[in-house]
Design an enzyme around this catalytic site. Structure first.
Site, PDB file in Angstrom:
ATOM      1  N   LEU A   1       0.821  -1.217   0.000  1.00 51.31           N
ATOM      2  CA  LEU A   1       0.000   0.000   0.000  1.00 51.31           C
ATOM      3  C   LEU A   1       0.856   1.268   0.000  1.00 51.31           C
ATOM      4  O   LEU A   1       0.335   2.363  -0.172  1.00 51.31           O
ATOM      5  CB  LEU A   1      -0.944   0.017   1.208  1.00 51.31           C
ATOM      6  CG  LEU A   1      -2.056  -1.032   1.223  1.00 51.31           C
ATOM      7  CD1 LEU A   1      -3.019  -0.769   2.367  1.00 51.31           C
ATOM      8  CD2 LEU A   1      -2.818  -1.086  -0.086  1.00 51.31           C
TER       9      LEU A   1
ATOM     10  N   TYR B   1     -11.121  -1.624   7.691  1.00 51.95           N
ATOM     11  CA  TYR B   1     -11.190  -1.618   9.160  1.00 51.95           C
ATOM     12  C   TYR B   1     -10.581  -0.328   9.687  1.00 51.95           C
ATOM     13  O   TYR B   1      -9.546   0.135   9.191  1.00 51.95           O
ATOM     14  CB  TYR B   1     -10.461  -2.842   9.744  1.00 51.95           C
ATOM     15  CG  TYR B   1     -11.140  -4.119   9.318  1.00 51.95           C
ATOM     16  CD1 TYR B   1     -12.185  -4.663  10.066  1.00 51.95           C
ATOM     17  CD2 TYR B   1     -10.790  -4.741   8.122  1.00 51.95           C
ATOM     18  CE1 TYR B   1     -12.852  -5.805   9.638  1.00 51.95           C
ATOM     19  CE2 TYR B   1     -11.453  -5.879   7.679  1.00 51.95           C
ATOM     20  CZ  TYR B   1     -12.483  -6.410   8.450  1.00 51.95           C
ATOM     21  OH  TYR B   1     -13.151  -7.523   8.017  1.00 51.95           O
TER      22      TYR B   1
ATOM     23  N   ASP C   1     -10.940   2.550  17.128  1.00 52.37           N
ATOM     24  CA  ASP C   1     -11.488   3.328  18.248  1.00 52.37           C
ATOM     25  C   ASP C   1     -10.648   4.582  18.506  1.00 52.37           C
ATOM     26  O   ASP C   1     -11.123   5.532  19.123  1.00 52.37           O
ATOM     27  CB  ASP C   1     -11.525   2.448  19.510  1.00 52.37           C
ATOM     28  CG  ASP C   1     -10.187   1.773  19.819  1.00 52.37           C
ATOM     29  OD1 ASP C   1      -9.364   1.602  18.901  1.00 52.37           O
ATOM     30  OD2 ASP C   1      -9.962   1.417  20.995  1.00 52.37           O
TER      31      ASP C   1
ATOM     32  N   TYR D   1      -1.588   8.182  14.523  1.00 53.07           N
ATOM     33  CA  TYR D   1      -2.242   6.968  14.011  1.00 53.07           C
ATOM     34  C   TYR D   1      -3.748   7.206  13.842  1.00 53.07           C
ATOM     35  O   TYR D   1      -4.320   6.940  12.783  1.00 53.07           O
ATOM     36  CB  TYR D   1      -1.966   5.809  14.977  1.00 53.07           C
ATOM     37  CG  TYR D   1      -2.811   4.588  14.754  1.00 53.07           C
ATOM     38  CD1 TYR D   1      -2.596   3.733  13.677  1.00 53.07           C
ATOM     39  CD2 TYR D   1      -3.858   4.264  15.638  1.00 53.07           C
ATOM     40  CE1 TYR D   1      -3.386   2.603  13.485  1.00 53.07           C
ATOM     41  CE2 TYR D   1      -4.643   3.143  15.455  1.00 53.07           C
ATOM     42  CZ  TYR D   1      -4.405   2.312  14.376  1.00 53.07           C
ATOM     43  OH  TYR D   1      -5.194   1.203  14.187  1.00 53.07           O
TER      44      TYR D   1
END
Ligand code: NAP
Length: 290
Positions: A36, A98, A101, A124
Site C-alpha cells: 500500500l 477496518y 477506536d 495513528y
C-alpha cells in the site's frame, strides 16, 4: 466471487484469510504481493485480478512509531484506502475496510456510537480518520468496520506481549485507567463472514453493500481496562509475576491514548442482526485454541 485481502499476514488479515475461504476465490496478499506504500503497483495488481470485493486488513498499526513516521502512516492509512475506494468506484468492486477506536478523543463517559464526532489525539488515529473520510467521499460501496484493542495468538499485541512478559518478569505494571473492549481477530473475521455471506444471497452483492454503506462499530462486547484484561489473561494462563494496576501518568508513551474508547455496536445489530461475543468469552475461546 473473487475476494482480495490486503495485509493477509497481519493478525486480522490472517484470520480473515482462514475464515472467508468458503465465500469464493481468495487472493490473500501480504505486503510483498500488494504494497500500500506503492499504489501504482498495487493498482496494477487490482486491474490484473479484477476482484469483486477488496478487504483491506493492511494498516500502519505502530501507534507510537507513527508519531515520527507520519508520512508512511499517512500513505498507508489515509492515502491508500482512498485510492482503493476510488478504484472500487470505477470498477464493479466493493470495499471492506477496518478502522479504529482511536479516532475518538476518549473524553466521553460511555461507549462511542457512529454518530459521535471523531477527534483523534494521535497521528495513528488522525491518519485512520483520514482514511475513513477518503473512502466515504469516494462514494464507493464500502463498509468501514471500526474496531478496538485487537489481539490474536500471533503477531504483536497485548495478549502475546503479556504471555511473553508473564513468563520472564517478576512484576508487571499495567495501565488501569484506559477503558475499551479487547477484540479477538476471529470474532471480527466471523462477523465479516456472516455479513458478506448474508448479503451475497441477494441478487447483487455490490448493490446490497451499497444500500448499507457506511461506518459500523464492531468489537467484542463489554468494557474493561488493560489491567483487568491482563488479569483475565493470567487467570486463564497463570503467571508467577505480580500484576499491579497503575495510572497512565506512570506509563508515558510517545502517542497519547484515549481514556475511553469503547464502541457501541447497536448499529451493527440493527443492520445485520449480528452481535460479537463478550470480550471475556472471546478471550477464553482464543486461549482454548493454544
Ligand atoms: N491492533 C489493534 O489493536 C487495532 C485496534 C483498532 C483497529 N485496528 C485496525 O484493524 C486492522 C487490522 O489490524 P491488525 O491488528 O491486524 O494489524 P497488524 O497485525 O499490524 O497487521 C497489519 C498488516 O498490514 C501490513 N502492512 C503494513 N504496511 C503495509 C503496506 N505498506 N502494504 C501492505 N501491507 C502493509 C503489515 O505488514 P508487515 O507485518 O509487513 O508490517 C501487517 O501484516 C487495521 O485497520 C487496524 O488499523 C487495529
Amino acid at each position: 466471487m473473487k475476494i482480495l485481502i490486503t495485509g493477509a499476514q497481519g493478525q486480522l488479515g490472517s484470520s480473515l484469510a482462514t475464515t472467508l475461504t468458503p465465500l469464493g476465490t481468495l487472493f490473500a496478499f501480504g505486503r510483498a504481493e500488494l504494497d500500500l506504500a506503492n499504489m501504482p503497483s498495487a493498482l496494477r495488481t487490482l486491474e490484473r485480478i479484477q476482484p469483486d470485493l477488496i478487504i483491506n486488513a493492511a494498516a500502519y498499526t505502530a501507534v507510537d512509531r507513527a508519531e515520527v513516521e507520519m508520512e508512511l502512516a499517512y500513505q498507508v492509512n489515509a492515502e491508500a484506502p482512498m485510492l482503493l475506494a476510488q478504484y472500487c468506484s470505477h470498477h464493479a468492486c466493493a470495499l471492506i475496510h477496518y478502522s479504529t477506536d482511536y479516532v475518538f478523543n476518549g473524553q466521553k463517559d460511555s461507549a462511542y456510537t457512529e454518530e459521535d464526532e471523531p477527534d483523534p489525539i494521535n497521528v495513528y488515529g488522525r491518519t485512520k480518520r483520514q482514511g475513513e473520510v477518503g473512502i466515504l467521499e469516494s462514494g464507493c460501496p464500502a463498509f468501514i468496520f471500526r474496531t478496538s484493542w485487537v489481539y490474536s495468538l500471533t503477531g504483536r499485541n497485548f495478549l502475546t506481549t503479556m504471555q511473553q512478559l508473564g513468563a520472564t518478569r517478576d512484576e508487571l505494571r499495567i495501565v488501569n485507567d484506559q477503558w475499551g473492549s479487547p477484540t479477538w481477530t476471529y470474532s471480527l473475521a466471523r462477523a465479516t463472514f456472516a455479513i458478506i455471506d448474508s448479503l451475497a444471497q441477494q441478487p447483487s452483492l455490490l448493490k446490497a453493500i451499497d444500500q448499507h454503506r457506511g461506518i459500523y462499530h464492531m468489537s467484542n462486547q463489554q468494557l474493561t481496562t488493560w489491567y483487568d484484561f491482563a488479569r483475565a489473561i493470567f487467570a486463564l494462563a497463570p503467571t508467577t509475576a505480580r500484576v499491579t494496576g497503575i495510572p497512565s501518568s506512570q506509563y508515558p508513551t510517545p502517542a497519547q491514548r484515549p481514556a475511553m474508547s469503547g464502541l457501541n455496536n447497536q448499529k451493527l445489530k440493527d443492520h445485520f442482526d449480528i452481535s460479537l461475543a463478550n470480550w471475556h468469552d472471546a478471550l477464553q475461546e482464543c486461549l482454548q485454541n493454544t
